[in-house]
Design an enzyme around this catalytic site. Structure first.
Site, mmCIF file in Angstrom:
data_model
loop_
_atom_site.group_PDB
_atom_site.id
_atom_site.type_symbol
_atom_site.label_atom_id
_atom_site.label_comp_id
_atom_site.label_asym_id
_atom_site.label_seq_id
_atom_site.Cartn_x
_atom_site.Cartn_y
_atom_site.Cartn_z
ATOM 1 N N SER A 7 0.798 -11.889 8.367
ATOM 2 C CA SER A 7 -0.220 -12.708 7.692
ATOM 3 C C SER A 7 0.183 -12.934 6.247
ATOM 4 O O SER A 7 0.359 -11.975 5.480
ATOM 5 C CB SER A 7 -1.572 -12.004 7.740
ATOM 6 O OG SER A 7 -2.446 -12.631 6.826
ATOM 7 N N HIS A 33 1.067 -16.102 10.407
ATOM 8 C CA HIS A 33 -0.406 -16.145 10.498
ATOM 9 C C HIS A 33 -0.965 -16.643 9.162
ATOM 10 O O HIS A 33 -0.706 -16.050 8.116
ATOM 11 C CB HIS A 33 -0.918 -14.742 10.825
ATOM 12 C CG HIS A 33 -2.386 -14.647 11.063
ATOM 13 N ND1 HIS A 33 -2.976 -14.959 12.271
ATOM 14 C CD2 HIS A 33 -3.410 -14.255 10.246
ATOM 15 C CE1 HIS A 33 -4.278 -14.756 12.195
ATOM 16 N NE2 HIS A 33 -4.574 -14.331 10.969
ATOM 17 N N MET A 37 -9.844 -19.536 4.594
ATOM 18 C CA MET A 37 -11.209 -19.038 4.314
ATOM 19 C C MET A 37 -11.909 -20.007 3.375
ATOM 20 O O MET A 37 -11.304 -20.526 2.441
ATOM 21 C CB MET A 37 -11.127 -17.662 3.650
ATOM 22 C CG MET A 37 -10.326 -16.636 4.434
ATOM 23 S SD MET A 37 -10.487 -15.014 3.689
ATOM 24 C CE MET A 37 -9.215 -14.109 4.592
ATOM 25 N N PHE A 143 -10.827 -10.200 4.178
ATOM 26 C CA PHE A 143 -9.873 -9.588 3.248
ATOM 27 C C PHE A 143 -8.770 -8.840 3.987
ATOM 28 O O PHE A 143 -9.021 -8.286 5.060
ATOM 29 C CB PHE A 143 -10.601 -8.608 2.312
ATOM 30 C CG PHE A 143 -11.674 -9.268 1.495
ATOM 31 C CD1 PHE A 143 -11.369 -9.901 0.298
ATOM 32 C CD2 PHE A 143 -12.985 -9.304 1.953
ATOM 33 C CE1 PHE A 143 -12.358 -10.555 -0.440
ATOM 34 C CE2 PHE A 143 -13.984 -9.947 1.231
ATOM 35 C CZ PHE A 143 -13.673 -10.576 0.028
ATOM 36 N N ASP A 175 -6.254 -8.536 14.914
ATOM 37 C CA ASP A 175 -6.059 -8.887 13.507
ATOM 38 C C ASP A 175 -6.959 -8.017 12.645
ATOM 39 O O ASP A 175 -8.179 -8.025 12.815
ATOM 40 C CB ASP A 175 -6.408 -10.379 13.336
ATOM 41 C CG ASP A 175 -6.240 -10.881 11.903
ATOM 42 O OD1 ASP A 175 -5.648 -10.156 11.079
ATOM 43 O OD2 ASP A 175 -6.699 -12.013 11.637
ATOM 44 N N GLY A 176 -6.322 -7.278 11.721
ATOM 45 C CA GLY A 176 -7.074 -6.450 10.789
ATOM 46 C C GLY A 176 -6.702 -4.981 10.895
ATOM 47 O O GLY A 176 -6.951 -4.360 11.927
ATOM 48 N N GLY A 177 -6.044 -4.469 9.856
ATOM 49 C CA GLY A 177 -5.689 -3.052 9.837
ATOM 50 C C GLY A 177 -4.615 -2.662 10.829
ATOM 51 O O GLY A 177 -4.468 -1.483 11.161
HETATM 52 C C1 DX5 Z 1 -8.620 -10.763 7.489
HETATM 53 C C2 DX5 Z 1 -7.534 -11.679 7.959
HETATM 54 C C3 DX5 Z 1 -6.299 -10.981 8.338
HETATM 55 C C4 DX5 Z 1 -5.646 -10.221 7.215
HETATM 56 C C5 DX5 Z 1 -5.099 -8.975 7.815
HETATM 57 O O1 DX5 Z 1 -9.837 -11.420 7.481
HETATM 58 O O2 DX5 Z 1 -7.962 -12.451 9.066
HETATM 59 O O3 DX5 Z 1 -5.376 -11.856 8.964
HETATM 60 O O4 DX5 Z 1 -4.589 -10.888 6.604
HETATM 61 O O5 DX5 Z 1 -4.608 -8.163 6.815
HETATM 62 P P1 DX5 Z 1 -4.235 -6.627 7.092
HETATM 63 O O6 DX5 Z 1 -3.167 -6.626 8.128
HETATM 64 O O7 DX5 Z 1 -3.784 -6.137 5.769
HETATM 65 O O8 DX5 Z 1 -5.504 -5.968 7.575
HETATM 66 ZN ZN ZN Z 2 -6.379 -13.538 10.203
#
Ligand code: DX5
Ligand code: ZN
Length: 237
Positions: A7, A33, A37, A143, A175-177
């Site tokens: 991302s 990715h 937003m 975020f 997606d996320g963490g």
């Molecule tokens: C969050 C985004 C993610 C974000 C993931 O709302 O949709 O794509 O970039 O970031 P990490 O991998 O750091 O959680």
């Molecule tokens: Zn995302």
């Protein structure tokens, strides 16, 4: 097939072309990715259609646009025209998800739908054949760098079961963490497309981080498949 999608939310926005190239090449990112937003659907603001158009010209890696915006019915088709190979809209924001998925496909991109953590998959079972990918968010969208929500693992498993039950070729994205310490659990639960922001761009060598994540996910997926085969054998099936 396991795919790793870095991302660019965690990249340097003033040097996006270079940041895209840092994860490209053989064994590199499968997709880039791109988190869009609008400061309404989520409390953060990133980029829009013109940046996607420019990024498309700057890299050969296909673009996976994740629209965290209101009114995707109006905006998503423009991301296909801008060059996205895959466009993800949120179930919570789409007024007519079937119509929108068909429009995205008709324009030539893969159609994908995302679910926030509190949105269940079950009401969308009948829509799955309309989609090329389903995104299960493993943090609240908005975020990068947030902690992975373990409580999403059962939803990933149930989604995989629904995909298999209907014999669909749908990809299952998380997606996320997603990082070295969480990707194996996601793969074991049935995810096959992994978005990683901070785990890739926060690394000294982002390309090496992509390769390492892919190796981990492949091994975990193979292990999970082996366990299932073993269980079937044990049951005499
Ligand atoms: C969050 C985004 C993610 C974000 C993931 O709302 O949709 O794509 O970039 O970031 P990490 O991998 O750091 O959680
Ligand atoms: Zn995302």
């Amino acid at each position: 097939m396991v795919q790793i999608n870095p991302s660019i939310l965690s990249a340097d926005f003033a040097r996006l072309a270079e940041e895209a190239r840092r994860v490209g090449g053989p064994e590199g990112a499968d997709w880039l990715h791109v988190d869009v937003m609008d400061n309404h659907f989520v409390p953060n603001l990133t980029l829009g259609v013109p940046v996607v158009e420019s990024l498309r010209k700057a890299t050969d890696t296909p673009l996976d646009c994740h629209l965290m915006i209101e009114d995707p019915d109006r905006w998503a088709p423009q991301y296909v025209e801008a060059g996205a190979g895959s466009v993800t809209f949120h179930a919570e924001a789409a007024a007519a998800p079937v119509r929108l998925a068909r429009e995205i496909r008709a324009k030539g991109a893969r159609a994908s739908m995302a679910l926030k953590p509190a949105t269940p998959i079950e009401p969308y079972e009948d829509l799955l054949p309309e989609l090329d990918m389903l995104l299960v968010m493993t943090v609240e969208p908005g975020f990068g760098g947030q902690a992975f929500l373990d409580v999403m693992l059962p939803k990933i498993r149930r989604t995989r079961q629904l995909i298999d039950k209907h014999g669909l070729q749908l990809w299952l994205q998380v997606d996320g963490g997603v990082s070295a310490s969480t990707i194996e659990r996601c793969a074991e639960a049935g995810a096959d497309v992994f978005v990683a922001g901070s785990a890739v761009y926060g690394a000294d060598d982002p390309a090496a981080a992509v390769r390492a994540l892919r190796a981990q996910a492949r091994e975990a997926a193979d292990g999970a498949a082996g366990t299932c085969a073993h269980q079937r054998t044990a049951r005499g099936a």
